[in-house]
Motif scaffolding. Sequence first.
Motif, PDB file in Angstrom:
ATOM      1  N   VAL A 264       0.835  -1.202   0.000  1.00  0.00           N
ATOM      2  CA  VAL A 264       0.000   0.000   0.000  1.00  0.00           C
ATOM      3  C   VAL A 264       0.871   1.254   0.000  1.00  0.00           C
ATOM      4  N   LEU A 265       1.899   1.265   0.855  1.00  0.00           N
ATOM      5  CA  LEU A 265       2.779   2.430   0.924  1.00  0.00           C
ATOM      6  C   LEU A 265       3.502   2.663  -0.398  1.00  0.00           C
ATOM      7  N   SER A 266       3.975   1.597  -1.013  1.00  0.00           N
ATOM      8  CA  SER A 266       4.686   1.728  -2.283  1.00  0.00           C
ATOM      9  C   SER A 266       3.764   2.273  -3.371  1.00  0.00           C
ATOM     10  N   ALA A 267       2.547   1.744  -3.465  1.00  0.00           N
ATOM     11  CA  ALA A 267       1.598   2.204  -4.481  1.00  0.00           C
ATOM     12  C   ALA A 267       1.229   3.671  -4.263  1.00  0.00           C
ATOM     13  N   ALA A 268       1.048   4.063  -3.009  1.00  0.00           N
ATOM     14  CA  ALA A 268       0.687   5.447  -2.714  1.00  0.00           C
ATOM     15  C   ALA A 268       1.838   6.403  -3.006  1.00  0.00           C
ATOM     16  N   ARG A 269       3.058   5.955  -2.703  1.00  0.00           N
ATOM     17  CA  ARG A 269       4.230   6.800  -2.997  1.00  0.00           C
ATOM     18  C   ARG A 269       4.371   7.006  -4.495  1.00  0.00           C
ATOM     19  N   ASN A 270       4.152   5.958  -5.267  1.00  0.00           N
ATOM     20  CA  ASN A 270       4.210   6.070  -6.722  1.00  0.00           C
ATOM     21  C   ASN A 270       3.134   7.010  -7.262  1.00  0.00           C
ATOM     22  N   ALA A 271       2.003   7.097  -6.536  1.00  0.00           N
ATOM     23  CA  ALA A 271       0.906   7.970  -6.958  1.00  0.00           C
ATOM     24  C   ALA A 271       1.148   9.428  -6.586  1.00  0.00           C
ATOM     25  N   GLY A 272       2.108   9.670  -5.689  1.00  0.00           N
ATOM     26  CA  GLY A 272       2.432  11.046  -5.339  1.00  0.00           C
ATOM     27  C   GLY A 272       2.218  11.435  -3.900  1.00  0.00           C
ATOM     28  N   ALA A 273       1.826  10.501  -3.026  1.00  0.00           N
ATOM     29  CA  ALA A 273       1.674  10.826  -1.610  1.00  0.00           C
ATOM     30  C   ALA A 273       3.026  11.215  -1.014  1.00  0.00           C
ATOM     31  N   VAL A 274       3.018  12.195  -0.118  1.00  0.00           N
ATOM     32  CA  VAL A 274       4.277  12.677   0.463  1.00  0.00           C
ATOM     33  C   VAL A 274       4.427  12.293   1.933  1.00  0.00           C
TER      34      VAL A 274
END
Length: 375
Positions: A264-274
Amino acid sequence: MRRMGVSRVLIPFYIVAMPDLPPPHLRTRARGTELNPETRFDAHVREAVDDGWAPDEPRLAQTEVRDERIRAIIARNTSPDISFDRSINPYRGCEHGCVYCFARPSHGYLGMSPGLDFETKLIARPEAPAVLDRQLRAKGYRCDVIALGTNTDPYQPIERERRIMRGVLEVLQRFRHPLTIATKGAMVERDVDILAEMSGAGLARVGISVTTLDTCLARTMEPRVPSPARRLKAIETLAKAGVEVRVMVSPVVPGLTDHEIEGVLSAARNAGAVAASWIMLRLPYEVSGLFEDWLERHAPGRSAKVLSRLREMHGGALYSSEWGHRMRGEGLHAELIGRRFDLARRRLGFAEGLPPLRRELFAVPLGDDRQASLF
């Protein structure tokens, strides 16, 4: 998109009746629970009985929306393990239907069940923007961050028609008032114009919850929430517009979704979450029974493991509401989940901490229905 088979009835809200019993042969398509238990405030226990007059064709559970007249919209709290002291919720109840929702017991204060009532008998507060404007103009008001969506989701499906959250955001933007948003709803993209401007000025942040990447699991556990992929798309849309987005791995269900933390963290980071945060599953009051029933129906092979892990984290109970404990639990498995999260967060480059939102920009705007601007 309007869901087929679900109608919304708008009824003026003055007095809320005692909870209806779930009628026999009621169809609960795309609902988090089929149960409608009494609350801890009820003096009597009721049981639905088939008297032979049930219709041949099961009736579909419909969503009703009542309007509530309010005198104040800003709620205050003094909890030491919450980072804000004031919040706004445009709605009571939540059509998203997340079976694990810790807010379900709050429906009991309205004389309704935390079960099916919570996701089908909703309360809207259409006067929220006007009341908020009045509260912010009060001579004694002192600005601090307002959290939106702390009890029920401000971007649940009825917001598409009611637009109360949009009105609240417009008021906060006029006052240059700092805010945070917590949501599972992709409808937050609609308000990207306001959020991008305010985020650029250091006045706004958005948190989007992604519990699991498993579409099938999400559909049964949080049936009317946008899919995990759609929520990741919302993160991407906001991030590209310049909005600071936090991914919330919330709740973590030990023995069911905890293995997905890194994904989940990896997918969100790829989407632009900071930024990123997490909260352990919380099962206060009636929610524990609803969640146990859901496990037996949808994940019977995991039920014993999930409940065992929860009891290990809460001293033998399924939940403990003690401050400093309720958000994380304790014990070996709770510590392991926390360590895994921290390692993944650092590895992926999420911010350790974000700068505080700006409070000094707050200003009561000139010109309203009572006072015209001189300029």
